[in-house]
Design a protein around this motif. Structure first.
Motif, PDB file in Angstrom:
ATOM      1  N   UNK A   5      92.858  24.514  38.567  1.00  0.00           N
ATOM      2  CA  UNK A   5      93.079  23.993  37.221  1.00  0.00           C
ATOM      3  C   UNK A   5      92.598  22.543  37.076  1.00  0.00           C
ATOM      4  N   UNK A   6      92.069  21.992  38.165  1.00  0.00           N
ATOM      5  CA  UNK A   6      91.549  20.623  38.100  1.00  0.00           C
ATOM      6  C   UNK A   6      90.027  20.637  38.237  1.00  0.00           C
ATOM      7  N   UNK A   7      89.377  19.702  37.573  1.00  0.00           N
ATOM      8  CA  UNK A   7      87.930  19.571  37.680  1.00  0.00           C
ATOM      9  C   UNK A   7      87.557  19.002  39.043  1.00  0.00           C
ATOM     10  N   UNK A   8      86.260  18.923  39.296  1.00  0.00           N
ATOM     11  CA  UNK A   8      85.775  18.289  40.522  1.00  0.00           C
ATOM     12  C   UNK A   8      86.350  16.874  40.629  1.00  0.00           C
ATOM     13  N   UNK A   9      86.272  16.124  39.541  1.00  0.00           N
ATOM     14  CA  UNK A   9      86.831  14.769  39.543  1.00  0.00           C
ATOM     15  C   UNK A   9      88.320  14.788  39.867  1.00  0.00           C
ATOM     16  N   UNK A  10      89.057  15.683  39.211  1.00  0.00           N
ATOM     17  CA  UNK A  10      90.494  15.756  39.432  1.00  0.00           C
ATOM     18  C   UNK A  10      90.862  16.100  40.862  1.00  0.00           C
ATOM     19  N   UNK A  53      83.292   8.355  41.514  1.00  0.00           N
ATOM     20  CA  UNK A  53      81.872   8.204  41.184  1.00  0.00           C
ATOM     21  C   UNK A  53      81.045   7.949  42.437  1.00  0.00           C
ATOM     22  N   UNK A  54      81.566   7.108  43.311  1.00  0.00           N
ATOM     23  CA  UNK A  54      80.886   6.801  44.579  1.00  0.00           C
ATOM     24  C   UNK A  54      80.763   8.053  45.445  1.00  0.00           C
ATOM     25  N   UNK A  55      81.831   8.832  45.519  1.00  0.00           N
ATOM     26  CA  UNK A  55      81.836  10.025  46.361  1.00  0.00           C
ATOM     27  C   UNK A  55      80.966  11.132  45.783  1.00  0.00           C
ATOM     28  N   UNK A  56      80.968  11.275  44.471  1.00  0.00           N
ATOM     29  CA  UNK A  56      80.109  12.288  43.852  1.00  0.00           C
ATOM     30  C   UNK A  56      78.645  12.001  44.137  1.00  0.00           C
ATOM     31  N   UNK A  57      78.285  10.747  44.137  1.00  0.00           N
ATOM     32  CA  UNK A  57      76.901  10.387  44.479  1.00  0.00           C
ATOM     33  C   UNK A  57      76.634  10.692  45.953  1.00  0.00           C
ATOM     34  N   UNK A  67      77.085  14.540  41.239  1.00  0.00           N
ATOM     35  CA  UNK A  67      77.415  13.717  40.079  1.00  0.00           C
ATOM     36  C   UNK A  67      77.373  14.528  38.779  1.00  0.00           C
ATOM     37  N   UNK A  68      76.417  15.435  38.674  1.00  0.00           N
ATOM     38  CA  UNK A  68      76.270  16.219  37.440  1.00  0.00           C
ATOM     39  C   UNK A  68      77.343  17.291  37.272  1.00  0.00           C
ATOM     40  N   UNK A  69      78.204  17.454  38.284  1.00  0.00           N
ATOM     41  CA  UNK A  69      79.217  18.508  38.231  1.00  0.00           C
ATOM     42  C   UNK A  69      80.638  17.940  38.156  1.00  0.00           C
ATOM     43  N   UNK A  83      74.430  13.428  57.227  1.00  0.00           N
ATOM     44  CA  UNK A  83      74.123  12.284  56.359  1.00  0.00           C
ATOM     45  C   UNK A  83      75.400  11.539  55.949  1.00  0.00           C
ATOM     46  N   UNK A  84      76.423  12.279  55.559  1.00  0.00           N
ATOM     47  CA  UNK A  84      77.673  11.669  55.114  1.00  0.00           C
ATOM     48  C   UNK A  84      78.318  10.867  56.240  1.00  0.00           C
ATOM     49  N   UNK A  85      78.338  11.432  57.445  1.00  0.00           N
ATOM     50  CA  UNK A  85      78.947  10.742  58.577  1.00  0.00           C
ATOM     51  C   UNK A  85      78.176   9.474  58.940  1.00  0.00           C
ATOM     52  N   UNK A  86      76.848   9.530  58.794  1.00  0.00           N
ATOM     53  CA  UNK A  86      76.038   8.341  59.063  1.00  0.00           C
ATOM     54  C   UNK A  86      76.382   7.231  58.072  1.00  0.00           C
ATOM     55  N   UNK A  87      76.626   7.603  56.820  1.00  0.00           N
ATOM     56  CA  UNK A  87      76.906   6.607  55.793  1.00  0.00           C
ATOM     57  C   UNK A  87      78.324   6.062  55.894  1.00  0.00           C
TER      58      UNK A  87
END
Length: 271
Positions: free
Chosen positions: A97-102, A123-127, A132-134, A186-190
């Motif tokens: 019942x929650x969006x991606x953001x939620x 916003x940082x994590x979606x990027x 981001x578009x979802x 990639x995520x772990x490197x960042x």
């Protein structure tokens, strides 16, 4: 003097579960393991060998019968309270019942972060996860791989120094699974987070890890630790999967797991 504490320190840890009519089952026995900050370590072994049990002990979702365990020098319970780690499981476990953001901002909301702080972090994590578009989509509007990316973002929401991952890609098809492995590298490197990763897949363990920890059938013990020398994150892309060094690593882990020497790395069943 080097005062850098291990991300995870496990010393002589055992876990025994009580059974019916007084019987008991020893899931883990005398396990020692140290994971350095920023290190990616995979746990691999047959079903029932205690991989997930060990992960649950690190996460303070269970308590060892004996031995000592710390996360960044703290008892596991204190590390949980301090939000030093994030957890991702095989099922994304998103709230429908929650969006991606939620879903991503949920841990932040639970710990009292303000609205503007939550939205900036989301916003940082979606990027970071490429979604981001979802942001306004609901879980049932996402593919399995996208749902897992959201689950990983949620685990990273509070910037943990450690990720605990229990077969997070196990339910995905092979192509999606490989794409998610690339994303995780990639995520772990960042983020520079340490990772303890449970898997049944030898190629997955070799592709992702700095070290692969091989465990025995129950009672689970560590029987071997394989150093994987395949370069940094920049070298871990799809081309690595066709590299001879990768096949040698797969063969080495397979031999440690099954106790069967592998004459040639190519053409063997590595799952």
């Amino acid at each position: 003097m080097n005062d850098i504490k291990p991300a995870v320190e496990v010393r002589a840890v055992s876990r025994t579960f009580g059974g019916r009519k007084g019987a008991s089952v020893t899931a883990l026995e005398s396990v020692d393991l140290s994971v350095a900050p920023g290190e990616f370590v995979s746990l691999i072994g047959p079903s029932g060998c205690g991989k997930s049990t060990l992960l649950r002990l690190i996460a303070d979702l269970d308590t060892p019968t004996s031995g000592e365990l710390s996360v960044f020098g703290k008892p596991a319970r204190q590390a949980r309270v301090d939000q030093d780690y994030g957890i991702a499981f095989q099922q994304a476990g998103l709230l429908p019942w929650k969006t991606v953001t939620g879903n991503i901002e949920l841990p932040l909301a639970l710990h009292g972060a303000g609205r503007s702080e939550r939205r900036a972090r989301v916003s940082e994590l979606l990027e970071l996860i490429g979604l981001t578009d979802f942001a306004g989509h609901y879980p049932d509007q996402l593919s399995g791989g996208m749902q897992q990316r959201v689950a990983i973002a949620r685990a990273l929401a509070e910037s943990p120094k450690l990720l605990l991952m229990d077969e997070p890609f196990g339910a995905l098809d092979e192509m999606t699974r490989e794409r998610m492995q690339n994303e995780l590298v990639r995520i772990c490197a960042e983020t520079q987070a340490a990772v303890v990763f449970v898997t049944h897949s030898i190629p997955e363990a070799v592709f992702l890890s700095d070290r692969v920890v091989v465990m025995s059938p129950r009672p689970g013990r560590i029987t071997d630790v394989i150093d994987v020398s395949l370069g940094g994150p920049a070298e871990r892309d799809d081309s690595l999967r066709e590299d001879e060094a990768f096949f040698r690593g797969v063969a080495k882990v397979r031999e440690a797991l099954h106790g069967v020497p592998v004459a040639g790395a190519r053409g063997v069943d590595t799952r």
